[in-house]
Write a protein that holds these residues in place. Sequence first.
Motif, PDB file in Angstrom:
ATOM      1  N   TYR A  93      -1.868   6.316   1.657  1.00 19.00           N
ATOM      2  CA  TYR A  93      -3.124   5.647   2.049  1.00 19.00           C
ATOM      3  C   TYR A  93      -3.036   5.148   3.483  1.00 19.00           C
ATOM      4  O   TYR A  93      -4.042   5.057   4.187  1.00 19.00           O
ATOM      5  N   GLY A 105      -8.197   5.070  -0.631  1.00 17.00           N
ATOM      6  CA  GLY A 105      -8.248   4.318  -1.872  1.00 17.00           C
ATOM      7  C   GLY A 105      -9.352   4.728  -2.842  1.00 17.00           C
ATOM      8  O   GLY A 105      -9.398   4.245  -3.968  1.00 17.00           O
ATOM      9  N   HIS A 140      -3.673  -0.577  -5.723  1.00 19.22           N
ATOM     10  CA  HIS A 140      -4.342   0.248  -4.713  1.00 19.22           C
ATOM     11  C   HIS A 140      -5.005   1.516  -5.208  1.00 19.22           C
ATOM     12  O   HIS A 140      -5.911   2.027  -4.559  1.00 19.22           O
ATOM     13  N   GLU A 141      -4.546   2.071  -6.335  1.00 24.41           N
ATOM     14  CA  GLU A 141      -5.156   3.329  -6.756  1.00 24.41           C
ATOM     15  C   GLU A 141      -6.334   3.029  -7.689  1.00 24.41           C
ATOM     16  O   GLU A 141      -6.368   1.993  -8.362  1.00 24.41           O
ATOM     17  N   ILE A 190       0.521   1.331  -7.301  1.00 22.81           N
ATOM     18  CA  ILE A 190      -0.488   1.963  -8.148  1.00 22.81           C
ATOM     19  C   ILE A 190      -1.494   0.920  -8.626  1.00 22.81           C
ATOM     20  O   ILE A 190      -2.706   1.078  -8.455  1.00 22.81           O
ATOM     21  N   GLU A 248       0.843  -1.204   0.000  1.00 26.56           N
ATOM     22  CA  GLU A 248       0.000   0.000   0.000  1.00 26.56           C
ATOM     23  C   GLU A 248       0.872   1.245   0.000  1.00 26.56           C
ATOM     24  O   GLU A 248       1.907   1.289   0.664  1.00 26.56           O
ATOM     25  N   LEU A 252      -7.076   9.001  -6.405  1.00 24.62           N
ATOM     26  CA  LEU A 252      -5.661   8.994  -6.770  1.00 24.62           C
ATOM     27  C   LEU A 252      -4.887   9.852  -5.766  1.00 24.62           C
ATOM     28  O   LEU A 252      -5.379  10.891  -5.335  1.00 24.62           O
ATOM     29  N   ILE A 253      -3.686   9.421  -5.416  1.00 19.84           N
ATOM     30  CA  ILE A 253      -2.838  10.236  -4.541  1.00 19.84           C
ATOM     31  C   ILE A 253      -2.253  11.377  -5.374  1.00 19.84           C
ATOM     32  O   ILE A 253      -1.664  11.127  -6.426  1.00 19.84           O
TER      33      ILE A 253
END
Length: 275
Positions: A78, A94, A204-205, A201, A74, A97-98
Motif C-alpha cells: 500500500y 486500501g 488496512h485491508e 491485514i 501499513e 486486498l493485496i
Amino acid sequence: MAPTGVPVRDALDSALVALRAAKVGTPRLDAEVLLAHALGVDRTQLFLEPDAPVTGAAVHTFREAVRRRSVLREPVAYITGTKGFRRLDLHVDGRVLIPRPETEHLVEAAIEQLPRGARVLDVGTGSGAVALALKDERPDLDVHASDVSEDALHVAYANAQRLGLDVTFHLSDLLARTPEVDAVVSNPPYVEDGARLEPEIARHEPPGALFAGMDGLDVVRRLIPAAAAAGARWIALEIGQGQAAAVCALAPGGWVTGTVPDLAGVERIVTLREL
Ligand code: GLN
C-alpha cells in the motif's frame, strides 16, 4: 559541489531500528524496498552504491514511508502502491486486498485446465489480479470479472487499462448481474468472523474482502450454486487452511473435486468440475 545527504547504508540502518522496534516481520527487506521506492531505483542499486547519498524529496518520502510502515503498520504494497503478481505489476491501495502468492496457484489451475476460448468469470476480482493474469497468460480466454465493491472495480479497471488487457468488468454481488459463463475462478472472502489477524491485514485491508461468517464459508456457500446456475461447469476457489473438506462437500451432485496445495503444503485451491 558534492551532494549532501545521508548515505544509503545509514538511511537503511536508521529505518531498521524503527522497523525492528515496531516488530515488523521483515524489517530489512521492507527498509530496502521502501528506500528503493523513495529513490525510484531498483533494490539492487542499493547494494551497488551503498555510499550514494539520499537527498532531496527522497529523504522526506522515505521517512514518511518508514513511519507508515512502523507506526501505522501499513503493508509495504500500500505504501509503494504496487504488488507483483504472476507476470504483472498491479497498482493496489486500501480499496483492494493485496494479491498473495498463494493466489497464483488459482491462476495456474485455470491456465492448465480451461479449454481454449472458454468464457471465465473471476468473482470478487479486487485489484483484478486473477482476471488480468489469466488474460495475460491465456489470451484465448474470454475473461470477465465482477466485484460487489465499486471502489475495487475502479482499481481493477485502471489496472486493465494500464496493462492493456481486455477484461470485461461487472459491478455485481457474486453472479447476480453477470452473463452466462463456462467457468468461475474466485478468491472469495474466507476468513472466520472475529479471527485474529496481523495488524497489517486487520487495520488496512478491506474487511469485505476477508470475512465470511462464523466458519468463513458464507460466501462460498452462495457462490458455488450461483456459479453452477450461471452455466459454469468448472469452478476453482482459493480457500483457507482446513476448509478443503467442507468446500468439496458443497459440490453439486455428480461433480468431482480436486485440491491443490500451496508452497507451505496447505490445501489452498479447490477445483470442482461437472463430470
Ligand atoms: N489470504 C488472506 C489472509 O491471509 C485471506 C484472503 C481471503 O479471505 N480471500 O488473510
